[in-house]
Motif scaffolding. Structure first.
Motif, PDB file in Angstrom:
ATOM      1  N   CYS A  17       0.827  -1.211   0.000  1.00 50.56           N
ATOM      2  CA  CYS A  17       0.000   0.000   0.000  1.00 50.56           C
ATOM      3  C   CYS A  17       0.859   1.257   0.000  1.00 50.56           C
ATOM      4  N   VAL A  18       1.909   1.253   0.818  1.00 50.00           N
ATOM      5  CA  VAL A  18       2.822   2.402   0.865  1.00 50.00           C
ATOM      6  C   VAL A  18       3.474   2.607  -0.490  1.00 50.00           C
ATOM      7  N   ALA A  19       3.899   1.518  -1.139  1.00 48.19           N
ATOM      8  CA  ALA A  19       4.547   1.616  -2.447  1.00 48.19           C
ATOM      9  C   ALA A  19       3.588   2.177  -3.494  1.00 48.19           C
ATOM     10  N   VAL A  20       2.332   1.732  -3.477  1.00 41.36           N
ATOM     11  CA  VAL A  20       1.338   2.212  -4.436  1.00 41.36           C
ATOM     12  C   VAL A  20       1.101   3.709  -4.259  1.00 41.36           C
ATOM     13  N   ILE A  21       0.984   4.145  -3.017  1.00 40.69           N
ATOM     14  CA  ILE A  21       0.819   5.581  -2.752  1.00 40.69           C
ATOM     15  C   ILE A  21       2.035   6.349  -3.257  1.00 40.69           C
ATOM     16  N   GLY A  22       3.218   5.790  -3.051  1.00 41.53           N
ATOM     17  CA  GLY A  22       4.433   6.433  -3.535  1.00 41.53           C
ATOM     18  C   GLY A  22       4.456   6.562  -5.042  1.00 41.53           C
ATOM     19  N   ILE A  23       3.992   5.524  -5.747  1.00 43.59           N
ATOM     20  CA  ILE A  23       3.938   5.566  -7.209  1.00 43.59           C
ATOM     21  C   ILE A  23       3.033   6.703  -7.681  1.00 43.59           C
ATOM     22  N   MET A  46      11.274   3.681  -7.940  1.00 45.15           N
ATOM     23  CA  MET A  46      11.676   4.570  -6.861  1.00 45.15           C
ATOM     24  C   MET A  46      10.795   4.386  -5.632  1.00 45.15           C
ATOM     25  N   ALA A  47       9.491   4.145  -5.841  1.00 42.25           N
ATOM     26  CA  ALA A  47       8.575   3.947  -4.715  1.00 42.25           C
ATOM     27  C   ALA A  47       8.904   2.652  -3.971  1.00 42.25           C
ATOM     28  N   VAL A  48       9.177   1.590  -4.721  1.00 42.64           N
ATOM     29  CA  VAL A  48       9.538   0.317  -4.093  1.00 42.64           C
ATOM     30  C   VAL A  48      10.897   0.438  -3.409  1.00 42.64           C
ATOM     31  N   SER A  49      11.851   1.062  -4.091  1.00 45.82           N
ATOM     32  CA  SER A  49      13.186   1.231  -3.523  1.00 45.82           C
ATOM     33  C   SER A  49      13.150   2.079  -2.255  1.00 45.82           C
ATOM     34  N   GLY A  50      12.303   3.106  -2.248  1.00 45.43           N
ATOM     35  CA  GLY A  50      12.187   3.969  -1.071  1.00 45.43           C
ATOM     36  C   GLY A  50      11.460   3.290   0.076  1.00 45.43           C
ATOM     37  N   SER A  51      10.313   2.695  -0.188  1.00 48.21           N
ATOM     38  CA  SER A  51       9.515   2.079   0.877  1.00 48.21           C
ATOM     39  C   SER A  51      10.174   0.825   1.433  1.00 48.21           C
ATOM     40  N   CYS A  52      11.000   0.155   0.624  1.00 52.18           N
ATOM     41  CA  CYS A  52      11.735  -1.019   1.096  1.00 52.18           C
ATOM     42  C   CYS A  52      13.147  -0.644   1.540  1.00 52.18           C
ATOM     43  N   ILE A  53      13.396   0.672   1.662  1.00 55.39           N
ATOM     44  CA  ILE A  53      14.683   1.244   2.096  1.00 55.39           C
ATOM     45  C   ILE A  53      15.875   0.573   1.416  1.00 55.39           C
ATOM     46  N   ILE A  54      15.811   0.523   0.081  1.00 54.90           N
ATOM     47  CA  ILE A  54      16.868  -0.113  -0.696  1.00 54.90           C
ATOM     48  C   ILE A  54      17.978   0.886  -1.020  1.00 54.90           C
ATOM     49  N   GLY A  55      17.625   1.963  -1.722  1.00 59.65           N
ATOM     50  CA  GLY A  55      18.629   2.948  -2.113  1.00 59.65           C
ATOM     51  C   GLY A  55      19.025   2.866  -3.572  1.00 59.65           C
ATOM     52  N   LEU A  56      18.625   1.792  -4.273  1.00 58.47           N
ATOM     53  CA  LEU A  56      18.886   1.722  -5.707  1.00 58.47           C
ATOM     54  C   LEU A  56      18.017   2.756  -6.418  1.00 58.47           C
ATOM     55  N   VAL A 403      12.993  -1.907 -19.009  1.00 62.54           N
ATOM     56  CA  VAL A 403      11.779  -1.933 -18.189  1.00 62.54           C
ATOM     57  C   VAL A 403      11.613  -3.302 -17.533  1.00 62.54           C
ATOM     58  N   ALA A 404      11.886  -4.362 -18.285  1.00 65.92           N
ATOM     59  CA  ALA A 404      11.773  -5.718 -17.734  1.00 65.92           C
ATOM     60  C   ALA A 404      12.771  -5.913 -16.598  1.00 65.92           C
ATOM     61  N   GLY A 405      13.997  -5.414 -16.791  1.00 68.15           N
ATOM     62  CA  GLY A 405      15.017  -5.527 -15.757  1.00 68.15           C
ATOM     63  C   GLY A 405      14.636  -4.786 -14.497  1.00 68.15           C
ATOM     64  N   LYS A 406      14.028  -3.606 -14.661  1.00 69.49           N
ATOM     65  CA  LYS A 406      13.586  -2.831 -13.499  1.00 69.49           C
ATOM     66  C   LYS A 406      12.546  -3.608 -12.687  1.00 69.49           C
ATOM     67  N   PHE A 407      11.609  -4.248 -13.365  1.00 71.97           N
ATOM     68  CA  PHE A 407      10.551  -4.966 -12.645  1.00 71.97           C
ATOM     69  C   PHE A 407      11.111  -6.220 -11.975  1.00 71.97           C
ATOM     70  N   ILE A 408      12.100  -6.848 -12.576  1.00 70.84           N
ATOM     71  CA  ILE A 408      12.732  -8.009 -11.928  1.00 70.84           C
ATOM     72  C   ILE A 408      13.395  -7.576 -10.626  1.00 70.84           C
ATOM     73  N   LEU A 409      14.127  -6.456 -10.673  1.00 70.95           N
ATOM     74  CA  LEU A 409      14.771  -5.953  -9.462  1.00 70.95           C
ATOM     75  C   LEU A 409      13.740  -5.474  -8.429  1.00 70.95           C
ATOM     76  N   MET A 410      12.634  -4.894  -8.917  1.00 69.60           N
ATOM     77  CA  MET A 410      11.587  -4.452  -7.999  1.00 69.60           C
ATOM     78  C   MET A 410      10.996  -5.620  -7.214  1.00 69.60           C
ATOM     79  N   ILE A 411      10.757  -6.726  -7.911  1.00 68.72           N
ATOM     80  CA  ILE A 411      10.228  -7.922  -7.243  1.00 68.72           C
ATOM     81  C   ILE A 411      11.231  -8.427  -6.221  1.00 68.72           C
ATOM     82  N   THR A 412      12.507  -8.421  -6.588  1.00 70.60           N
ATOM     83  CA  THR A 412      13.552  -8.861  -5.674  1.00 70.60           C
ATOM     84  C   THR A 412      13.612  -7.973  -4.450  1.00 70.60           C
TER      85      THR A 412
END
Length: 415
Positions: A17-23, A46-56, A403-412
């Motif tokens: 939910c936090v990631a969706v709001i960020g998007i 960026m929303a997934v990276s931020g909400s999951c405190i990744i930094g990528l 784009v495909a690579g970004k979504f693979i990393l997002m899932i990870t």
């Protein structure tokens, strides 16, 4: 009777939910300097990276985001680091709203706590100490950043980087991480303290603070719980190993430590060892490091921080238990005893399961990423482990992803 809520599903759902709001927010024109907002794939990353405190990151946060975009990213970092449910519980408790057993159980799982009886007081304490530590960090950074950048920019930089460092996020507003401060002992020490404290876990922080306040009892290592002892020992051990390894390998490399004075070489090696444990900051160009150094960094990233902390990875305690279990087997012992305490076989099996599942996740993600990207296997492996461990360090492959690579990393990252 209502259905019993699965704690894992609810916790994952809160992050989603936090990631969706960020998007949605990062897609607004107000958030970017070009006035168009981020595209869906970039906003999602960026929303997934931020909400999951990744930094990528696939953008230049300092150049592409306005103040409002950076503020949204900061809120995502803070929410992801402390936890959406933790912040929500703190608000409910402050308003006097009572919550039932099922919600207490959810919070117990979210904070990795042993019991739910004192969960509300623990939650408030976690939030209070989080803002206190971040506030002190921001104040210390402001003493250096305000003279460098002026009041408004210096204060904002201090707040942003204090939150990013404590939450082990690794996002920066300089565009080149902390490479401009490679020889600045003051800045390096403040960042390292914030990263280490954030990576130890809230339970350890609270135990240390509690023991420190007991004036009638001496502040001694033997008085700590087994969990805190293992965390402190493994943290010190990994920091030492990383520092010595980086210093030895990169000592004469002109692209990294070779041109620095001896004291700055030691500082840079120590900082890189600290940040390798899921923080993502760097004072040297990671892409210029030797392959052997990158392999060591990948190993440290995979281990990560400690349970209940703002960091990721398989956790120091998991690695420590398996390491000591292997030692016990080699010595021919039938039981694992750590610091005078017998470790149940269930704990050992759980630690082993975490490591095996994590390795499989990294392997599957790496295979998938190698099918859609043309970068070297070492580069892709580094980015995958960085995403999985929520480190956020990059050697340049993330900004070139399809784009495909970004979504693979997002899932990870999300997993």
């Amino acid at each position: 009777m209502g259905k019993k809520r699965n704690p894992g599903v609810v916790i994952v759902g809160s992050f989603l939910c936090v990631a969706v709001i960020g998007i949605l927010l990062l897609s607004l024109p107000l958030m970017t300097t070009d006035g168009q907002g981020l595209g869906f794939s970039d906003a999602a990353f960026m929303a997934v990276s931020g909400s999951c405190i990744i930094g990528l990151t696939v953008i230049d946060v300092s150049a592409d985001l306005t103040f409002w975009g950076q503020l949204v990213l900061l809120i995502l970092i803070q929410t992801g680091g402390v936890g959406f449910m933790t912040l929500a519980t703190a608000v409910f408790a402050a308003l006097g709203i009572r919550m039932g057993f099922s919600y207490r159980n959810l919070m117990k799982e979210s904070l990795n706590h042993n019991t739910y009886y004192d969960i509300f007081s623990l939650t408030l304490t976690v939030v209070r100490y989080t803002f206190l530590i971040e506030g002190i960090g921001a104040l210390l950074l402001a003493l250096r950043f305000i003279p460098l950048f002026g009041w408004s920019k210096g204060l904002w930089y201090s707040i942003f980087h204090a939150v990013s460092a404590f939450n082990n996020a690794g996002f920066d507003l300089f565009g080149t991480s902390l490479e401009g401060f490679v020889g600045d002992w003051y800045i390096n020490i403040v960042f390292m303290l914030l990263i280490i404290i954030g990576g130890m876990g809230f339970v350890v922080i609270l135990e240390l603070m509690t023991q420190w306040r007991k004036k009638e009892e001496p502040f001694e290592f033997v008085r700590f719980s087994l969990h805190t002892k293992v965390v402190l020992i493994m943290t010190a051990l990994l920091l030492g190993v990383g520092t010595i390894a980086y210093l030895t390998i990169e000592f004469n490399s002109p692209a990294t430590l070779g041109t620095l004075p001896l004291d700055e070489k030691i500082l840079a090696a120590l900082f890189q060892s600290v940040t390798s444990r899921t923080a993502g900051f760097s004072t040297i160009v990671l892409g210029d490091m030797q392959d052997s150094s990158l392999l060591i960094m990948m190993f440290l990233m995979f281990i990560g921080g400690s349970p209940g902390s703002t960091s990721g990875g398989i956790k120091t305690t998991t690695f420590g238990i398996i390491l000591m279990a292997v030692y016990a087997v080699v010595r021919g012992r039938e039981e694992l005893v750590v610091l005078g305490r017998r470790i149940p076989i269930q704990t050992i099996l759980k630690s082993l399961a975490v490591i095996v599942v994590s390795m499989l996740l990294v392997l599957v993600s790496l295979i998938a990423l190698s099918l859609v990207e043309k970068a070297s296997l070492l580069q892709l492996a580094f980015e995958v482990i960085s995403a999985f461990s929520t480190t956020g360090a990059s050697i340049g492959a993330t900004t070139k992803l399809s784009v495909a690579g970004k979504f693979i990393l997002m899932i990870t990252m999300f997993l």
